[in-house]
Design an enzyme around this catalytic site. Structure first.
Site, PDB file in Angstrom:
ATOM      1  N   CYS A  50       0.308  -4.378  12.288  1.00  0.00           N
ATOM      2  CA  CYS A  50      -0.826  -5.558  12.368  1.00  0.00           C
ATOM      3  C   CYS A  50      -1.620  -4.854  11.329  1.00  0.00           C
ATOM      4  O   CYS A  50      -2.511  -5.312  10.681  1.00  0.00           O
ATOM      5  CB  CYS A  50      -1.291  -4.688  13.475  1.00  0.00           C
ATOM      6  SG  CYS A  50      -1.741  -3.521  13.888  1.00  0.00           S
ATOM      7  N   ARG A  52      -0.304  -3.386   8.230  1.00  0.00           N
ATOM      8  CA  ARG A  52       0.580  -3.695   6.666  1.00  0.00           C
ATOM      9  C   ARG A  52       2.118  -4.861   7.084  1.00  0.00           C
ATOM     10  O   ARG A  52       2.184  -4.186   7.839  1.00  0.00           O
ATOM     11  CB  ARG A  52       0.393  -2.373   6.189  1.00  0.00           C
ATOM     12  CG  ARG A  52       2.042  -1.505   7.032  1.00  0.00           C
ATOM     13  CD  ARG A  52       1.964   0.159   6.380  1.00  0.00           C
ATOM     14  NE  ARG A  52       0.664   0.236   6.003  1.00  0.00           N
ATOM     15  CZ  ARG A  52       0.002   1.172   5.635  1.00  0.00           C
ATOM     16  NH1 ARG A  52       0.813   0.521   4.190  1.00  0.00           N
ATOM     17  NH2 ARG A  52      -0.644   1.373   5.670  1.00  0.00           N
ATOM     18  N   GLN A 116       0.775   7.232  14.934  1.00  0.00           N
ATOM     19  CA  GLN A 116       2.526   6.704  15.635  1.00  0.00           C
ATOM     20  C   GLN A 116       3.088   5.366  14.074  1.00  0.00           C
ATOM     21  O   GLN A 116       3.867   4.630  14.342  1.00  0.00           O
ATOM     22  CB  GLN A 116       1.254   4.816  15.816  1.00  0.00           C
ATOM     23  CG  GLN A 116       0.140   5.743  17.412  1.00  0.00           C
ATOM     24  CD  GLN A 116      -0.276   6.402  17.213  1.00  0.00           C
ATOM     25  OE1 GLN A 116      -1.217   6.363  16.426  1.00  0.00           O
ATOM     26  NE2 GLN A 116      -0.731   6.678  18.625  1.00  0.00           N
ATOM     27  N   GLN A 120       7.210   3.563  13.138  1.00  0.00           N
ATOM     28  CA  GLN A 120       6.822   2.502  13.314  1.00  0.00           C
ATOM     29  C   GLN A 120       8.099   2.709  11.566  1.00  0.00           C
ATOM     30  O   GLN A 120       8.886   1.488  11.413  1.00  0.00           O
ATOM     31  CB  GLN A 120       5.945   1.364  12.233  1.00  0.00           C
ATOM     32  CG  GLN A 120       4.685   1.610  14.111  1.00  0.00           C
ATOM     33  CD  GLN A 120       3.388   1.268  13.695  1.00  0.00           C
ATOM     34  OE1 GLN A 120       2.835   2.139  12.841  1.00  0.00           O
ATOM     35  NE2 GLN A 120       2.603   0.567  14.663  1.00  0.00           N
TER      36      GLN A 120
END
EC number: 1.2.1.70
Length: 418
Positions: A50, A52, A116, A120
């Site tokens: 969301c 990059r 987080q 990712q």
């Protein structure tokens, strides 16, 4: 071969552009196939979150490289190049390696040090390996970035302190209760903040979670994910006594939990303490609750002061982390440069071994035919010397003819001549 990192993020582009440049998970394979079909691209990883969208690439250097990649990105997303160009960043080799290490370590995140992003990045890398990863240098860069991110979290306090309201609420709960495995938590609301709180609590193995919400359907989706029970807001008065911790975040214009409600719950609990964390604005819990014995009430302002203090600690830790990244990126590039010579070294050694084997075979054949051993060995040594120094000698002669003293000195150094 050149390593690249290019893309946009929350610092360079508004969400209106970021959403247009994002890659949907169900079309990622198609995007990677299209990217690797570009003649200059040897390997690629697409990181799309969301905040990059970034391409990490191993490419062949060419004059129109930047233009070609921007054109591909715009064509794929049906964008005008001018819309993208001003928001796009472009990192090459050492800067690309440093950028990936910073991203994986949470140093480039909207929330400094958030963990987080590492998951990712790992997922983006794993997705690229499904038949798309073709460049070993790129693979090594990602593997190194994972170890650097681990080192940053181990050797610094970048992730030790809560800097989000949800995380701060859970951190507060864990500070007050020695273990969450023996407590019951009542969550009031089912919005984004409560979702994050619920997931944090699940990670810390809370004994029981109860979710109270105005609409059961929304709460049930979250409850199914984290293993919680769902109740109506009207049931809070009856069930409040079960809760050791209450965390509330709704959009209600009026308080949901009043002083009398908490008094009754404390009486039923034989005055066992209750922690109430009210992160709603307007407040969900009447301020007077904080005056009750054994009721410990914290507001969103209390959490913000914790967050501000913790953010300062994270910024200090980030300075240490940046030093680690700079060191690791430099070492990786040194390794990468050494690899570029490996193929030349292998070819040179192979050539020398071929000469050795050829001349040795001829010498052995001559010995088997009864030739004089001393003569054969001297001939072998002479031929071996001449064959091995032939190419370097020609290079030295050519450098001398060209008047290229710098090349002469490099050749002398390479040959170990003083």
């Amino acid at each position: 071969m050149t390593l690249l990192a290019l893309g946009i993020n929350h610092k360079t582009a508004p969400v209106s552009l970021r959403e247009r440049v994002s890659f949907s998970p169900d079309k990622l394979d198609q995007a990677l196939d299209s990217l690797l079909a570009q003649p200059m691209v040897q390997g690629g990883v697409v990181l799309s979150t969301c905040n990059r969208t970034e391409l990490y690439l191993s490419v062949e250097e060419r004059d129109d490289l930047q233009e070609a990649l921007i054109r591909w990105l715009c064509d794929y997303h049906n964008l005008n190049e001018d819309d993208l160009r001003n928001s796009l960043y472009w990192h090459q080799d050492n800067d690309a390696v440093s950028h990936l290490m910073r991203v994986a370590s949470g140093l480039d995140s909207l929330v400094l040090g958030e963990p987080q992003i590492l998951g990712q990045v790992k997922k983006a890398f794993a997705d690229s390996q499904k038949g798309h990863m073709k460049a070993s240098e790129l693979e090594r860069m990602f593997q190194k970035s994972f170890s650097v991110a681990k080192r940053v979290r181990t050797e610094t306090d970048i992730g030790a302190s809560a800097v989000s309201v949800a995380f701060a609420a859970c951190t507060l709960a864990r500070q007050i209760f020695e273990s969450l495995s023996t407590v019951t938590v009542l969550l009031v609301g089912a919005g984004e903040t409560i979702e994050l709180v619920a997931r944090h609590l699940r990670e810390h193995k809370v004994q029981k979670m109860i979710i109270a919400n105005r609409t059961r359907e929304r709460a049930q989706i979250l409850a199914d994910e984290v293993g919680a029970e769902v109740i109506a807001l009207s049931d809070i008065d009856e069930r409040l006594r079960e809760a050791d911790i209450i965390i509330s975040s709704t959009a209600s214009p009026l308080p949901i939990i009043g002083k009398g409600m908490v008094e009754r719950a404390l009486k039923s609990r034989r005055n066992q303490p209750m922690l109430l964390v009210d992160i709603a604005v307007p407040r969900d819990v009447e301020p007077e609750v904080g005056k009750l014995a054994n009721a410990y009430l914290y507001s969103v302002d209390d959490l913000q002061s914790i967050i501000s203090h913790n953010l300062a600690q994270r910024k200090a830790a980030a300075v240490e982390a940046e030093t680690i990244v700079a060191q690791e990126a430099s070492e990786f590039m040194a390794w990468l440069r050494a690899q570029s010579a490996s193929e030349t070294i292998r070819d040179y050694r192979s050539q020398a071994e071929q000469v050795r084997d050829e001349l040795t075979a001829k010498a052995l054949a001559a010995l088997e035919q009864g030739g004089d051993a001393q003569t054969i060995m001297q001939d072998l040594a002479w031929k071996l010397t001449n064959r091995l120094i032939h190419a370097p000698t020609k290079s030295l002669q050519q450098a001398a003819r060209d008047g290229d003293n710098e090349r002469l000195n490099i050749l002398r150094d390479s040959l170990g001549l003083e």
